[in-house]
Design a protein around this motif. Structure first.
Motif, PDB file in Angstrom:
ATOM      1  N   VAL A  84      33.314  72.326  -4.707  1.00 30.72           N
ATOM      2  CA  VAL A  84      33.399  70.976  -4.180  1.00 30.72           C
ATOM      3  C   VAL A  84      34.563  70.545  -4.770  1.00 30.72           C
ATOM      4  O   VAL A  84      35.192  70.860  -5.502  1.00 30.72           O
ATOM      5  CB  VAL A  84      32.228  70.306  -4.682  1.00 30.72           C
ATOM      6  CG1 VAL A  84      32.373  70.068  -6.399  1.00 30.72           C
ATOM      7  CG2 VAL A  84      32.275  68.991  -4.258  1.00 30.72           C
ATOM      8  N   SER A  85      35.076  69.641  -3.782  1.00 28.57           N
ATOM      9  CA  SER A  85      36.629  68.977  -4.098  1.00 28.57           C
ATOM     10  C   SER A  85      36.897  67.819  -3.405  1.00 28.57           C
ATOM     11  O   SER A  85      36.108  67.235  -2.320  1.00 28.57           O
ATOM     12  CB  SER A  85      37.614  69.973  -3.255  1.00 28.57           C
ATOM     13  OG  SER A  85      37.479  70.278  -1.937  1.00 28.57           O
ATOM     14  N   LEU A  86      37.533  66.987  -3.928  1.00 29.55           N
ATOM     15  CA  LEU A  86      38.053  65.846  -3.456  1.00 29.55           C
ATOM     16  C   LEU A  86      39.438  65.957  -3.279  1.00 29.55           C
ATOM     17  O   LEU A  86      40.162  66.406  -3.987  1.00 29.55           O
ATOM     18  CB  LEU A  86      38.039  64.478  -4.559  1.00 29.55           C
ATOM     19  CG  LEU A  86      36.691  63.871  -4.512  1.00 29.55           C
ATOM     20  CD1 LEU A  86      36.649  62.826  -5.819  1.00 29.55           C
ATOM     21  CD2 LEU A  86      36.118  63.371  -3.429  1.00 29.55           C
ATOM     22  N   HIS A  87      39.795  65.796  -1.825  1.00 33.79           N
ATOM     23  CA  HIS A  87      41.275  66.287  -1.520  1.00 33.79           C
ATOM     24  C   HIS A  87      41.654  65.007  -0.350  1.00 33.79           C
ATOM     25  O   HIS A  87      41.106  64.176  -0.095  1.00 33.79           O
ATOM     26  CB  HIS A  87      41.285  67.448  -0.688  1.00 33.79           C
ATOM     27  CG  HIS A  87      40.274  67.846   0.250  1.00 33.79           C
ATOM     28  ND1 HIS A  87      39.098  68.197   0.037  1.00 33.79           N
ATOM     29  CD2 HIS A  87      40.465  67.548   1.662  1.00 33.79           C
ATOM     30  CE1 HIS A  87      38.363  68.242   1.224  1.00 33.79           C
ATOM     31  NE2 HIS A  87      39.187  67.826   2.151  1.00 33.79           N
ATOM     32  N   HIS A  88      43.153  65.080  -0.076  1.00 40.01           N
ATOM     33  CA  HIS A  88      43.756  64.153   0.360  1.00 40.01           C
ATOM     34  C   HIS A  88      43.361  62.719  -0.329  1.00 40.01           C
ATOM     35  O   HIS A  88      43.326  61.830   0.165  1.00 40.01           O
ATOM     36  CB  HIS A  88      43.407  63.892   1.792  1.00 40.01           C
ATOM     37  CG  HIS A  88      43.700  65.244   2.748  1.00 40.01           C
ATOM     38  ND1 HIS A  88      44.920  65.602   3.050  1.00 40.01           N
ATOM     39  CD2 HIS A  88      42.662  66.016   3.076  1.00 40.01           C
ATOM     40  CE1 HIS A  88      44.773  66.824   3.812  1.00 40.01           C
ATOM     41  NE2 HIS A  88      43.528  67.078   3.846  1.00 40.01           N
ATOM     42  N   LEU A  89      43.785  63.003  -1.545  1.00 38.99           N
ATOM     43  CA  LEU A  89      43.661  61.678  -2.463  1.00 38.99           C
ATOM     44  C   LEU A  89      44.870  60.916  -2.352  1.00 38.99           C
ATOM     45  O   LEU A  89      45.966  61.060  -2.695  1.00 38.99           O
ATOM     46  CB  LEU A  89      43.459  62.133  -3.880  1.00 38.99           C
ATOM     47  CG  LEU A  89      42.140  62.708  -4.506  1.00 38.99           C
ATOM     48  CD1 LEU A  89      42.515  63.405  -5.672  1.00 38.99           C
ATOM     49  CD2 LEU A  89      41.090  61.684  -4.445  1.00 38.99           C
ATOM     50  N   HIS A  90      44.675  59.744  -1.622  1.00 40.48           N
ATOM     51  CA  HIS A  90      45.843  58.736  -1.433  1.00 40.48           C
ATOM     52  C   HIS A  90      45.118  57.357  -1.665  1.00 40.48           C
ATOM     53  O   HIS A  90      44.506  56.797  -1.307  1.00 40.48           O
ATOM     54  CB  HIS A  90      46.085  58.744   0.149  1.00 40.48           C
ATOM     55  CG  HIS A  90      46.884  60.215   0.559  1.00 40.48           C
ATOM     56  ND1 HIS A  90      47.891  60.641   0.071  1.00 40.48           N
ATOM     57  CD2 HIS A  90      46.189  61.151   1.314  1.00 40.48           C
ATOM     58  CE1 HIS A  90      48.138  61.876   0.560  1.00 40.48           C
ATOM     59  NE2 HIS A  90      47.007  62.026   1.141  1.00 40.48           N
ATOM     60  N   GLY A  97      35.016  67.899   0.239  1.00 41.17           N
ATOM     61  CA  GLY A  97      34.799  69.192   1.210  1.00 41.17           C
ATOM     62  C   GLY A  97      33.826  70.122  -0.070  1.00 41.17           C
ATOM     63  O   GLY A  97      33.927  69.875  -1.198  1.00 41.17           O
ATOM     64  N   TYR A  98      33.232  71.155   0.441  1.00 36.46           N
ATOM     65  CA  TYR A  98      32.237  72.035  -0.348  1.00 36.46           C
ATOM     66  C   TYR A  98      32.074  73.257   0.540  1.00 36.46           C
ATOM     67  O   TYR A  98      32.075  73.222   1.706  1.00 36.46           O
ATOM     68  CB  TYR A  98      31.125  71.204  -0.538  1.00 36.46           C
ATOM     69  CG  TYR A  98      30.333  70.600   0.530  1.00 36.46           C
ATOM     70  CD1 TYR A  98      29.436  71.184   1.224  1.00 36.46           C
ATOM     71  CD2 TYR A  98      30.703  69.530   1.276  1.00 36.46           C
ATOM     72  CE1 TYR A  98      28.815  70.820   2.370  1.00 36.46           C
ATOM     73  CE2 TYR A  98      30.185  68.680   2.270  1.00 36.46           C
ATOM     74  CZ  TYR A  98      29.278  69.603   2.822  1.00 36.46           C
ATOM     75  OH  TYR A  98      28.732  69.105   4.140  1.00 36.46           O
ATOM     76  N   TRP A  99      31.359  74.191  -0.308  1.00 38.64           N
ATOM     77  CA  TRP A  99      30.971  75.558   0.346  1.00 38.64           C
ATOM     78  C   TRP A  99      29.819  75.719  -0.678  1.00 38.64           C
ATOM     79  O   TRP A  99      30.040  75.632  -1.553  1.00 38.64           O
ATOM     80  CB  TRP A  99      31.616  76.282   0.782  1.00 38.64           C
ATOM     81  CG  TRP A  99      32.662  77.044  -0.073  1.00 38.64           C
ATOM     82  CD1 TRP A  99      34.005  76.518  -0.100  1.00 38.64           C
ATOM     83  CD2 TRP A  99      32.763  77.941  -1.194  1.00 38.64           C
ATOM     84  NE1 TRP A  99      34.808  77.252  -1.059  1.00 38.64           N
ATOM     85  CE2 TRP A  99      33.804  78.296  -1.745  1.00 38.64           C
ATOM     86  CE3 TRP A  99      31.549  78.682  -1.703  1.00 38.64           C
ATOM     87  CZ2 TRP A  99      34.144  79.062  -2.697  1.00 38.64           C
ATOM     88  CZ3 TRP A  99      31.716  79.655  -2.622  1.00 38.64           C
ATOM     89  CH2 TRP A  99      33.032  79.764  -3.189  1.00 38.64           C
TER      90      TRP A  99
END
Length: 184
Positions: A84-90, A97-99
């Motif tokens: 699991v991720s938090l990305h494009h942190l702005h 996102g996750y899988w």
């Protein structure tokens, strides 16, 4: 206060799950996970050998102020269940996102991981809006979004090229910090 710097390593828990920073020793299980056709289809990062798994992990373990990526493991035995991720942190905005591995699917693992990381992003990073996009044919991801409290907002036409090389329309879902938590 919106996110404005490096994200420190974090460990989180959800019922039955531990979310922890990736380790280079996770390479064999990452390689095995990406051998799953479902993970390979919906993820543009192809991991096909040990070197590729190590590179994938280096991108997730290095200092990066625009993302946080966590391994999702079974709280009891530490087995890898997903990512699991938090990305494009702005500023105040991000994407999640996750899988999940084949063994973890249908058990609510993705929903629990997304829910806890979303709450952490709102509470600790000061995020206001987190988006979740998935290919329209990925019905399981639509269920995760709905169960994690992400409202459907629309369709992005042919907006992303997935691991199978095709561009797909995507459903756009989002949660706001002011939205009520998802129902349990």
């Amino acid at each position: 206060m919106p996110h404005s710097g490096t994200v420190e390593p974090v460990a989180l828990t959800a019922p039955g799950l531990s979310l922890r920073p990736w380790r280079m020793t996770d390479a064999p299980v990452v390689l095995a996970a990406f051998a799953d056709p479902a993970i390979a289809r919906w993820n543009p990062q192809q991991v096909t050998d040990e070197a590729g798994a190590a590179q994938w992990l280096r991108r997730r373990t290095g200092a990066d102020d625009s993302a946080i990526s966590l391994a999702v493991t079974d709280a009891a035995d530490g087995a890898l269940l997903g990512a699991v991720s938090l990305h494009h942190l702005h500023g105040e905005d991000a994407q999640v996102g996750y899988w999940t591995t084949a063994a973890a699917r249908g058990r609510g693992v993705a929903t629990r991981a997304v829910t806890v990381l979303t709450g952490w992003g709102f509470d600790r990073l000061g995020l206001h809006r987190i988006e979740l996009c998935h290919a329209v044919p990925n019905v399981a991801s639509c269920r995760v979004a709905e169960r994690a409290g992400y409202a459907a907002e629309g369709v992005l036409r042919e907006s992303y090229r997935y691991g199978d090389g095709r561009r797909y329309d995507e459903h756009l879902h989002a949660r706001l910090a002011t939205d009520p938590p998802p129902a349990r």
